[in-house]
Design an enzyme around this catalytic site. Structure first.
Site, PDB file in Angstrom:
ATOM      1  N   GLY B  49       0.739  -1.198   0.161  1.00 52.87           N
ATOM      2  CA  GLY B  49       0.448   0.478   0.289  1.00 52.87           C
ATOM      3  C   GLY B  49       0.597   1.967   0.043  1.00 52.87           C
ATOM      4  CG  ASN B 134      -3.772   4.124   9.852  1.00 54.42           C
ATOM      5  OD1 ASN B 134      -4.403   5.055   9.832  1.00 54.42           O
ATOM      6  ND2 ASN B 134      -2.712   3.839  11.100  1.00 54.42           N
ATOM      7  CD  GLN B 160      -7.098   0.072   8.806  1.00 56.34           C
ATOM      8  OE1 GLN B 160      -6.114   0.696   8.620  1.00 56.34           O
ATOM      9  NE2 GLN B 160      -7.572  -0.887   9.481  1.00 56.34           N
ATOM     10  CG  HIS B 182      -1.024  -6.628   5.621  1.00 56.42           C
ATOM     11  ND1 HIS B 182      -0.615  -5.485   4.611  1.00 56.42           N
ATOM     12  CD2 HIS B 182      -0.694  -5.972   6.805  1.00 56.42           C
ATOM     13  CE1 HIS B 182      -0.582  -4.891   4.753  1.00 56.42           C
ATOM     14  NE2 HIS B 182      -0.300  -4.663   6.344  1.00 56.42           N
ATOM     15  CB  CYS B 301      10.764   7.513  16.906  1.00 58.56           C
ATOM     16  SG  CYS B 301      11.322   6.599  18.120  1.00 58.56           S
TER      17      CYS B 301
END
Lengths: 357, 358
Positions: B49, B134, B160, B182, B301
């Site tokens: 994606g 999402n 999503q 997925h 992060c």
């Protein structure tokens, strides 16, 4: 027991975690993110502050087969360790940041959080041992004296020692590497870390200069006579001989040594080798790793550097300060360092050296 | 998929093996096109994606730039696979990036967009706003966005939403739309960009020109076939909604000060984002995992440190409250027993989490 294994990404903490699992404990691996802006890759022999190190820790946890998390302790580390390090140097003392990290991060912030979450203790890859005997759970030197880290753990209180698990204390470093290899841990041959983990370049003096400034000041002899200039008093260490840049020779041509650092007047005092000699040291903020030291004078050993020798001494506690008197004079002792008292290989306690004579 | 893995042929080859692979691959393309309601020729297969988003955002920007359009419009709650390419366009291509804010309910501010388009419409190269978020599951008003956009190309990241909520490429009116396998139970590492045939945009990957010269690279036939199989997996949205609502009711009963983010908005059936005041989400994750419950937080992060979710911050959260939030997801195979189990461990997890939040 339910345990948190602190995993730096190095070989020691990886094997420690694996051993804890094998001993039947329920273990969760935690990597402490201590740098606010971590570098991507390890360079040189630094400790555990890069992203690469956190990946190594995660990979080790996956190979061992335990859950893995990263805990952000950057703020606690900065306030408790880095700021303390700077403040100590600014005050003319020589601090040991690893000791502060154990005191304030690994066995305080981490252990407290672990206990609140329902865990029983923290596993680390330190080379040290604990024993349970008539004095309770006590802290001891590792079998591998050359790697022994009991010095930097001497700030742990009895309560903290209760929650500390050191699975490597009975093994030499060489054997730990072999064991890591056998366990399929890729960090088996990763080099040891030596320098201060938050000084990326390894240039301690330069790092201090960037943060504390570099104010030129006088170098004086014991009579107060100016004989040279320095570039920031805190970059000098008691007992230092080289790099003083003095051009005025002594009358007998003997070398000069740093005797004293006076931060308020930004003065470095130098003198003869014999003037460095001290026989008594006093330490503030004592911590007892077992039964408390009293006014009763005891025989034992004192160690003043992480991998220094254990010096025969007598010691007692005067109610405020921990006092140790050496059997033989010692040359060059900086305040700010930890004095750690040993009874044989048992750690009795420690204090921060505030006075010497 | 395993059957397809034994096929030797490269779908671009002319020999018999190649033809056989091409046949099943094109069947797969048609199945996916049918599900999303587009033409088979509008499906461009990608490796993720993220790749589809990059092709769309950068390609549509470069197209617009040819006629002097330099503005990229996104929302403040986009996935990093849009936020980061937009940031890259800003730093490397000099694009001006405008982020459309969201309301406290997590829906983009249509008035803001409308004013922006009427003031600066001629400067805008592309508008990219996700179909649903999402982290919160909040659905975005894509059809209204397209109406406001007029002639400006609109891209939507529908990763999503696909198969979870009614979604038609044709009816939505968007120029480009991103899908990922997925997220619907297909394999990892396969995605698709649906792009209107009239839009020939610059490529990111150059080579054999396999996918309309927009995406080169040998096609991952086994994963594409598995992707197509997954689009027809049954998804009972009503059942998932009921489970979600039963979970929400339980959370409110057990943890009275917890609250649901985006609760007032239309949402996907399977996502609930909850704030548990006085906790730290990474502590909760660890404790839940220990109790065999998988939840997730916004993002981490590069060092793996949990950060406050930019989505929740955009919805008006403080750093502190954003860091106290968790996402729970429910799927087609979730059951009421699963929900009851999570609720049975939750009070202890929250109280330990609060104790550890020193």
């Amino acid at each position: 027991m339910k345990l948190i294994a602190a995993m730096s990404g190095g070989v020691d903490s990886a094997v420690a975690a694996a051993r804890a699992v094998e001993a039947g404990h329920e273990v969760i691996g935690v990597h402490l993110a201590l740098a606010a802006n971590p570098q991507k890759y390890r360079s040189g022999a630094r400790g555990c502050c890069t992203i690469e190190d956190s990946h190594d820790a995660r990979r080790a946890a996956d190979v061992i087969g335990i859950p893995f998390y990263i805990w952000d302790m950057a703020e606690e580390f900065h306030d408790g360790v880095v700021e303390d390090f700077l403040a100590e140097y600014a005050a003319g003392r020589t601090p040991n940041p690893c000791l502060r990290c154990n005191e304030k991060i690994k066995f305080a912030a981490v252990l407290d959080r672990a206990r609140a979450m329902g865990f029983d203790g923290v596993v680390t890859g330190h080379y040290a041992r604990t024993e349970i005997g008539e004095k309770g759970k006590t802290l001891h030197r590792a079998v591998d004296h050359s790697k022994d880290q009991s010095y930097v753990l001497s700030v742990l209180t009895i309560e903290q020692i209760q929650g500390a698990i050191f699975p490597l204390g009975d093994t030499t470093k060489v054997d730990i590497r072999i064991e890591a290899e056998k366990r399929g841990l890729a960090v088996a041959q990763k080099p040891d870390s030596h320098d201060i983990c938050f000084v990326p370049s390894g240039d301690n003096a330069g790092w201090l200069r960037d943060r504390l400034g570099s104010e030129v000041g006088p170098i004086v002899d014991q009579d107060g006579k100016k004989i040279g200039e320095h570039k920031g008093a805190y970059t000098y260490t008691i007992g230092q001989r080289k790099g003083l840049g003095l051009t005025v020779p002594t009358s007998d041509g003997s070398p000069r040594f740093v005797l004293k650092i006076e931060p308020v007047t930004n003065t470095v005092v130098v003198g003869a080798r014999e003037d460095l000699a001290i026989t008594t040291m006093r330490g503030e903020r004592p911590v007892w790793c077992g039964p408390a030291v009293t006014e009763q004078v005891e025989q034992g050993f004192v160690q003043i550097r992480a991998h220094g020798a254990a010096l025969p001494c007598t010691y007692y506690f005067d109610g405020t300060l921990l006092v140790a008197t050496l059997k033989e004079p010692l040359l060059g002792l900086a305040t700010g360092q930890a004095m750690v008292i040993y009874d044989g290989d048992r750690v009795v306690g420690s204090a921060t050296i505030s006075e010497t004579e | 998929m395993s059957e397809q893995l034994q096929q030797l042929g490269n779908p671009s080859s002319l020999h018999t093996h190649g033809r056989a692979t091409r046949k099943t691959l094109e069947d797969a393309r048609e199945a996916i096109a049918k599900k999303i309601d587009c033409l088979a020729s509008e499906v461009i297969f990608t490796a993720s994606g993220t790749e589809a988003n990059n092709i769309a955002l950068k390609g549509l920007f470069w197209n617009g730039k040819k006629t002097g359009k330099n503005v990229v419009v996104i929302s403040s709650i986009e996935h990093h696979a849009i936020l980061d390419p937009a940031h890259w366009l800003h730093t490397h291509e000099g694009a001006e990036v405008v982020q459309v804010p969201v309301t406290t309910d997590g829906v983009i501010d249509l008035e803001f967009l409308s004013t922006l388009v009427s003031d600066r419409g001629s400067e805008i190269a592309v508008i990219s706003i996700m179909h649903s978020n999402n982290e919160t599951g909040v659905l975005q008003p894509v059809q209204e966005i397209v109406a406001i956009a007029g002639d400006i190309p609109v891209h939507t990241d529908a990763v999503q939403s696909f198969t979870k909520t009614p979604l038609s490429y044709k009816k939505s009116g968007v120029t480009a739309l991103t899908l990922s396998a997925h997220k619907i139970g297909g394999p990892l590492g396969i995605g698709a960009l649906i792009l209107r045939r009239a839009f020939e945009i610059p490529a990111l990957l150059h080579g054999g020109g396999q996918e309309r010269e927009i995406r080169s690279g040998t096609l991952n036939a086994p994963s594409i076939v598995a992707f197509a199989t997954a689009v027809n997996d049954s998804y009972d949205a009503k059942k998932v909604c009921d489970l979600r609502d039963s979970f929400i009711a339980g959370v409110k009963r057990l943890i009275p000060d917890a609250y649901i983010n985006g609760e007032k908005s239309d949402r996907l059936p399977g996502i609930v984002n909850v704030t548990f005041p006085g906790t730290q989400s990474d502590t909760l994750l660890l404790l839940l995992d220990g109790a065999h419950v998988s939840a997730s937080t916004g993002s981490a992060c590069s060092a793996g440190v949990h950060e406050a979710s930019h989505v929740l911050l955009a919805m008006g959260h403080t750093e502190e409250s954003a860091q106290s939030s968790l996402r729970f997801s429910f799927g087609a195979t979730s059951t009421q027993a699963d929900v009851d189990f999570v609720l049975s461990v939750l009070p202890d997890v929250i109280s330990r989490g609060r104790a550890a939040h020193i």
